[in-house]
Design a protein around this motif. Structure first.
Motif, PDB file in Angstrom:
ATOM      1  N   VAL A  74      21.122 -86.050  38.451  1.00  0.00           N
ATOM      2  CA  VAL A  74      21.962 -86.166  36.961  1.00  0.00           C
ATOM      3  C   VAL A  74      22.798 -87.698  36.825  1.00  0.00           C
ATOM      4  CG1 VAL A  74      23.415 -85.323  35.422  1.00  0.00           C
ATOM      5  CG2 VAL A  74      21.865 -83.782  36.671  1.00  0.00           C
ATOM      6  N   GLN A  75      23.622 -87.855  37.885  1.00  0.00           N
ATOM      7  CA  GLN A  75      24.331 -89.063  38.009  1.00  0.00           C
ATOM      8  C   GLN A  75      23.549 -90.435  37.677  1.00  0.00           C
ATOM      9  OE1 GLN A  75      26.778 -89.122  41.375  1.00  0.00           O
ATOM     10  NE2 GLN A  75      27.975 -87.201  40.811  1.00  0.00           N
ATOM     11  N   ARG A  76      22.360 -90.479  38.721  1.00  0.00           N
ATOM     12  CA  ARG A  76      21.393 -91.526  38.367  1.00  0.00           C
ATOM     13  C   ARG A  76      20.774 -91.740  36.986  1.00  0.00           C
ATOM     14  NH1 ARG A  76      19.376 -89.684  43.003  1.00  0.00           N
ATOM     15  NH2 ARG A  76      17.350 -89.134  42.026  1.00  0.00           N
ATOM     16  N   GLN A  83      19.358 -96.843  31.981  1.00  0.00           N
ATOM     17  CA  GLN A  83      19.015 -96.595  30.704  1.00  0.00           C
ATOM     18  C   GLN A  83      18.035 -97.347  29.951  1.00  0.00           C
ATOM     19  OE1 GLN A  83      20.548 -93.822  29.488  1.00  0.00           O
ATOM     20  NE2 GLN A  83      21.368 -94.000  31.555  1.00  0.00           N
ATOM     21  N   MET A  84      17.053 -96.781  29.000  1.00  0.00           N
ATOM     22  CA  MET A  84      16.174 -97.762  28.136  1.00  0.00           C
ATOM     23  C   MET A  84      16.491 -97.378  26.979  1.00  0.00           C
ATOM     24  SD  MET A  84      12.717 -96.139  30.243  1.00  0.00           S
ATOM     25  CE  MET A  84      12.283 -96.405  32.098  1.00  0.00           C
ATOM     26  N   SER A  85      16.351 -98.715  26.135  1.00  0.00           N
ATOM     27  CA  SER A  85      16.591 -98.659  24.792  1.00  0.00           C
ATOM     28  C   SER A  85      15.519 -98.047  23.801  1.00  0.00           C
ATOM     29  CB  SER A  85      16.675-100.274  24.212  1.00  0.00           C
ATOM     30  OG  SER A  85      15.226-100.797  24.790  1.00  0.00           O
ATOM     31  N   SER A  86      14.375 -97.832  24.528  1.00  0.00           N
ATOM     32  CA  SER A  86      13.353 -97.152  23.659  1.00  0.00           C
ATOM     33  C   SER A  86      13.553 -95.726  23.795  1.00  0.00           C
ATOM     34  CB  SER A  86      11.951 -97.200  24.462  1.00  0.00           C
ATOM     35  OG  SER A  86      11.792 -97.287  25.811  1.00  0.00           O
ATOM     36  N   VAL A  87      14.305 -95.022  24.882  1.00  0.00           N
ATOM     37  CA  VAL A  87      14.603 -93.535  24.977  1.00  0.00           C
ATOM     38  C   VAL A  87      15.877 -93.272  24.402  1.00  0.00           C
ATOM     39  CG1 VAL A  87      14.636 -91.827  26.499  1.00  0.00           C
ATOM     40  CG2 VAL A  87      12.909 -93.398  26.702  1.00  0.00           C
ATOM     41  N   SER A  88      16.112 -92.531  23.525  1.00  0.00           N
ATOM     42  CA  SER A  88      17.549 -92.258  22.989  1.00  0.00           C
ATOM     43  C   SER A  88      18.139 -91.218  24.036  1.00  0.00           C
ATOM     44  CB  SER A  88      17.682 -91.523  21.843  1.00  0.00           C
ATOM     45  OG  SER A  88      16.772 -90.290  21.682  1.00  0.00           O
ATOM     46  N   ARG A  89      19.670 -91.237  23.951  1.00  0.00           N
ATOM     47  CA  ARG A  89      20.224 -90.360  24.938  1.00  0.00           C
ATOM     48  C   ARG A  89      20.073 -88.978  24.609  1.00  0.00           C
ATOM     49  NH1 ARG A  89      25.079 -91.059  27.790  1.00  0.00           N
ATOM     50  NH2 ARG A  89      26.147 -89.044  28.189  1.00  0.00           N
ATOM     51  N   GLU A  91      17.015 -87.585  23.521  1.00  0.00           N
ATOM     52  CA  GLU A  91      15.779 -87.330  24.112  1.00  0.00           C
ATOM     53  C   GLU A  91      15.740 -87.124  25.752  1.00  0.00           C
ATOM     54  OE1 GLU A  91      12.742 -89.647  21.249  1.00  0.00           O
ATOM     55  OE2 GLU A  91      13.784 -90.692  22.530  1.00  0.00           O
ATOM     56  N   MET A  92      16.630 -88.154  26.377  1.00  0.00           N
ATOM     57  CA  MET A  92      16.822 -88.232  27.622  1.00  0.00           C
ATOM     58  C   MET A  92      17.733 -86.940  28.223  1.00  0.00           C
ATOM     59  SD  MET A  92      19.180 -88.783  30.403  1.00  0.00           S
ATOM     60  CE  MET A  92      20.340 -89.921  29.779  1.00  0.00           C
ATOM     61  N   GLU A  93      18.732 -86.211  27.245  1.00  0.00           N
ATOM     62  CA  GLU A  93      19.339 -85.099  27.785  1.00  0.00           C
ATOM     63  C   GLU A  93      18.338 -83.966  27.709  1.00  0.00           C
ATOM     64  OE1 GLU A  93      22.597 -85.329  25.334  1.00  0.00           O
ATOM     65  OE2 GLU A  93      23.842 -86.562  26.434  1.00  0.00           O
ATOM     66  N   THR A  94      17.805 -83.957  26.624  1.00  0.00           N
ATOM     67  CA  THR A  94      16.741 -82.674  26.448  1.00  0.00           C
ATOM     68  C   THR A  94      15.478 -82.637  27.659  1.00  0.00           C
ATOM     69  OG1 THR A  94      16.970 -82.991  24.192  1.00  0.00           O
ATOM     70  CG2 THR A  94      15.054 -81.770  24.855  1.00  0.00           C
ATOM     71  N   LYS A  95      15.096 -83.585  28.024  1.00  0.00           N
ATOM     72  CA  LYS A  95      14.054 -83.656  29.127  1.00  0.00           C
ATOM     73  C   LYS A  95      15.035 -83.358  30.327  1.00  0.00           C
ATOM     74  CE  LYS A  95      10.460 -84.637  29.418  1.00  0.00           C
ATOM     75  NZ  LYS A  95       9.208 -84.064  29.633  1.00  0.00           N
ATOM     76  N   LEU A  96      16.162 -83.877  30.554  1.00  0.00           N
ATOM     77  CA  LEU A  96      16.811 -83.637  31.960  1.00  0.00           C
ATOM     78  C   LEU A  96      16.969 -82.061  31.803  1.00  0.00           C
ATOM     79  CD1 LEU A  96      18.285 -84.675  34.442  1.00  0.00           C
ATOM     80  CD2 LEU A  96      20.215 -84.800  32.948  1.00  0.00           C
ATOM     81  N   LYS A  97      17.671 -81.388  30.869  1.00  0.00           N
ATOM     82  CA  LYS A  97      17.780 -79.981  30.957  1.00  0.00           C
ATOM     83  C   LYS A  97      16.583 -79.460  31.065  1.00  0.00           C
ATOM     84  CE  LYS A  97      19.822 -76.510  27.788  1.00  0.00           C
ATOM     85  NZ  LYS A  97      20.280 -76.184  26.479  1.00  0.00           N
ATOM     86  N   ALA A  98      15.517 -79.649  30.632  1.00  0.00           N
ATOM     87  CA  ALA A  98      14.437 -78.988  30.732  1.00  0.00           C
ATOM     88  C   ALA A  98      13.828 -78.888  32.206  1.00  0.00           C
ATOM     89  CB  ALA A  98      13.042 -79.546  29.703  1.00  0.00           C
ATOM     90  N   VAL A  99      14.020 -80.174  32.792  1.00  0.00           N
ATOM     91  CA  VAL A  99      13.339 -80.171  33.875  1.00  0.00           C
ATOM     92  C   VAL A  99      14.123 -79.204  35.173  1.00  0.00           C
ATOM     93  CG1 VAL A  99      13.328 -81.820  36.255  1.00  0.00           C
ATOM     94  CG2 VAL A  99      12.419 -82.593  33.901  1.00  0.00           C
ATOM     95  N   ILE A 100      15.812 -79.473  34.827  1.00  0.00           N
ATOM     96  CA  ILE A 100      16.566 -78.777  35.762  1.00  0.00           C
ATOM     97  C   ILE A 100      16.369 -77.080  35.444  1.00  0.00           C
ATOM     98  CG2 ILE A 100      19.028 -78.379  36.475  1.00  0.00           C
ATOM     99  CD1 ILE A 100      19.388 -81.301  35.889  1.00  0.00           C
ATOM    100  N   GLN A 121      14.186 -90.559  31.476  1.00  0.00           N
ATOM    101  CA  GLN A 121      13.833 -91.511  30.641  1.00  0.00           C
ATOM    102  C   GLN A 121      12.550 -92.148  30.917  1.00  0.00           C
ATOM    103  OE1 GLN A 121      16.558 -91.110  32.226  1.00  0.00           O
ATOM    104  NE2 GLN A 121      17.600 -93.123  32.691  1.00  0.00           N
ATOM    105  N   ILE A 122      12.212 -92.230  32.468  1.00  0.00           N
ATOM    106  CA  ILE A 122      10.892 -92.641  32.763  1.00  0.00           C
ATOM    107  C   ILE A 122       9.768 -91.539  32.516  1.00  0.00           C
ATOM    108  CG2 ILE A 122       9.700 -93.111  34.968  1.00  0.00           C
ATOM    109  CD1 ILE A 122      12.103 -94.383  36.076  1.00  0.00           C
TER     110      ILE A 122
END
Length: 513
Positions: A74-76, A83-89, A91-100, A121-122
């Protein structure tokens, strides 16, 4: 008397029939605001005792202890350098929550290799690229189960069947067209002879033709570059794995090719081979000094490190050596690319020589006159950094220029640590013009050329004379009393002022931050 009181002022009690009430009765019936049926049903189904948790329930609740690899993952994910300019925060938080959440529900938290699992984000970027290239390819979670031991295959099947299948022919949501915004236009019809009808048909056929041309160009580009030495095979097994590539190539030397698709493991060298490659390149650079060859080989080496997600002390060493070689040859574009990556690597405490390159960074921004980036570089310095000789020298250079102290500046120029002199060589002539402008205003009517040689850091009187003649006329130098002297009149001031203004224009470098 009581008959004169209005009815709405008469109270219900007979004992107060002739008295006025404190508050008038409202002329409307208050109705309680309606609550949602779901909330009402949920509230009515709960017992009264459940409205407040008991002490036993509170004590039985245990705090969820996430494994350390999950917390580091999560820290990484939220680290600025990732961070990627093409991926909003969001979207990234939603994907991170889904994975965990998926891993936690499947009791797979301890089985997943969180260090090699791609960041959210990747994953999002890979999904987009794969859908744009071929909508039928599954999402990121089609990674083989033996590698990550997650339930991602089920998520991939669910995403494919629920989101992309059906009448849309597996198209992603942003490719689907909606007819709701065009309902009124769909109801408008024109006679066959109407000019507007012909225009609509023409535009429709033109759009279809453009789509076909774009599709054809895309297929041609894939067939042209898909089999290049730097691209990966288009086989399902190769495209399914979106994690770090594990190279299998054993060649020590390999030309650099810009990637047009995912890398092929057969053309990527693993870390042990890359270590041998670096040793070979250092020997060849010392022996042949062929910069074009060395730069191409180092870019290929850096690319193999990137596609394999290798970020360690060896990575730092590769970028530092390439940056020093680029400085020596004056290739600021390549140097700046290495400098940018080194800043991110130093932030991860991977070793190397961070203070040396912080000093280079300050001198680089002095050369490019990028004061905004200079302020950021100064803000990153710690008290220990400022005590380092190289960083202290760079800060003194900046201070001397800010104060217009050319005498101090050229003293620092002649005593530059490490490879900072290569950077100062790039803007020393600009500062010499500023110094000559000040000298011509202060010394009248002339000044000895020897004084200029010693004051402005020239190697000889001949070199200083050539520099002056390159920016003024031949009449500016005259031999007087057995010595060559610079005439410091108004004409010389005007010429040096013009040359100074031209030299102090903003430096634009390819790859500049």
């Amino acid at each position: 008397m009581s008959s004169s009181i209005p009815p709405w002022r008469v109270t219900a009690s007979a004992t107060t029939a002739q008295s006025y009430p404190t508050h008038a009765t409202p002329s409307y019936i208050p109705v309680q605001a309606r609550r949602s049926l779901a909330h009402t049903a949920a509230a009515s189904s709960l017992p009264a005792a459940a409205s407040k948790p008991s002490a036993t329930d509170t004590a039985s609740r245990k705090r969820v202890e996430w494994p350390a690899p999950v917390r580091l993952y999560v820290q990484r994910s939220f680290a600025p350098e990732h961070q990627m300019s093409s991926v909003s925060r969001e979207e990234m938080e939603t994907k991170l929550k889904a994975v965990i959440t998926e891993a936690a529900e499947g009791n797979k938290l301890d089985n997943i290799d969180w260090e090699t699992l791609p960041l959210p984000q990747i994953m999002i970027q890979n999904e987009r690229n794969r859908i744009l290239a071929s909508p039928s390819v599954p999402a990121w979670s089609a990674v083989p189960a033996h590698k990550y031991e997650s339930t991602s295959d089920a998520v991939s099947r669910k995403r494919k069947s629920v989101e992309y299948n059906g009448d849309t022919n597996s198209c992603p949501p942003w490719r689907q067209t909606t007819n709701h915004h065009n309902k009124f236009e769909d109801r408008v019809t024109y006679p066959p002879t109407d000019k507007r009808q012909r225009i609509d048909n023409k535009n429709s056929s033109k759009s279809k033709a453009n789509l076909e041309l774009r599709k054809k160009r895309f297929e041609e580009s894939r067939s042209r570059y898909g089999s290049s030495p730097s691209s990966r095979d288009d086989s399902p097994s190769a495209s399914a794995n979106q994690g770090p590539v594990v190279g299998r190539c054993q060649d020590l030397e390999k030309n650099y090719f810009r990637l047009t698709s995912a890398p092929n493991p057969d053309t990527v060298r693993p870390l042990p081979v890359l270590v041998k490659t670096l040793d070979l390149l250092k020997k060849k650079w010392k022996k042949d000094n062929n910069y074009n060859y060395i730069c191409d080989q180092f870019k290929s080496l850096r690319q193999d490190l990137t596609v394999q997600h290798i970020r360690n002390e060896f990575t730092v060493s590769v970028y530092e050596i390439h940056a020093r070689i680029a400085l020596e040859k004056g290739d600021l574009g390549e140097y700046n690319q290495c400098q940018t990556q080194l800043r991110a690597l130093y932030a991860q405490q991977l070793g190397g020589h961070p203070t040396e390159f912080k000093a280079y960074r300050i001198l680089y921004f002095i050369h490019t006159r990028n004061w905004t980036a200079m302020n950021d570089a100064l803000a990153d310095l710690t008290a220990a950094d400022k005590r380092d000789p190289a960083v202290k020298h760079a800060l003194d250079v900046r201070s001397a220029l800010a104060l217009g102290n050319y005498h101090r500046f050229f003293q620092l120029y002649l005593d530059t640590p490490n490879m900072g002199a290569y950077l100062m060589d790039m803007f020393v002539d600009r500062e010499r013009l500023s110094a000559l402008t000040a000298i011509c205003k202060a010394y009248k009517p002339d000044v000895n050329i020897r004084f200029i040689t010693e004051e402005l850091g020239f190697e000889s009187d001949e070199q200083s004379a050539h520099f002056i003649l390159d920016h003024t006329s031949e009449e500016s130098l005259q031999e007087k009393d057995g010595a060559v002297r610079l005439l410091t009149g108004a004409k010389a001031v005007q010429l040096f002022e013009a040359a100074k203004a031209d030299a102090h224009r903003i430096v634009d470098i390819k790859g500049q931050i």
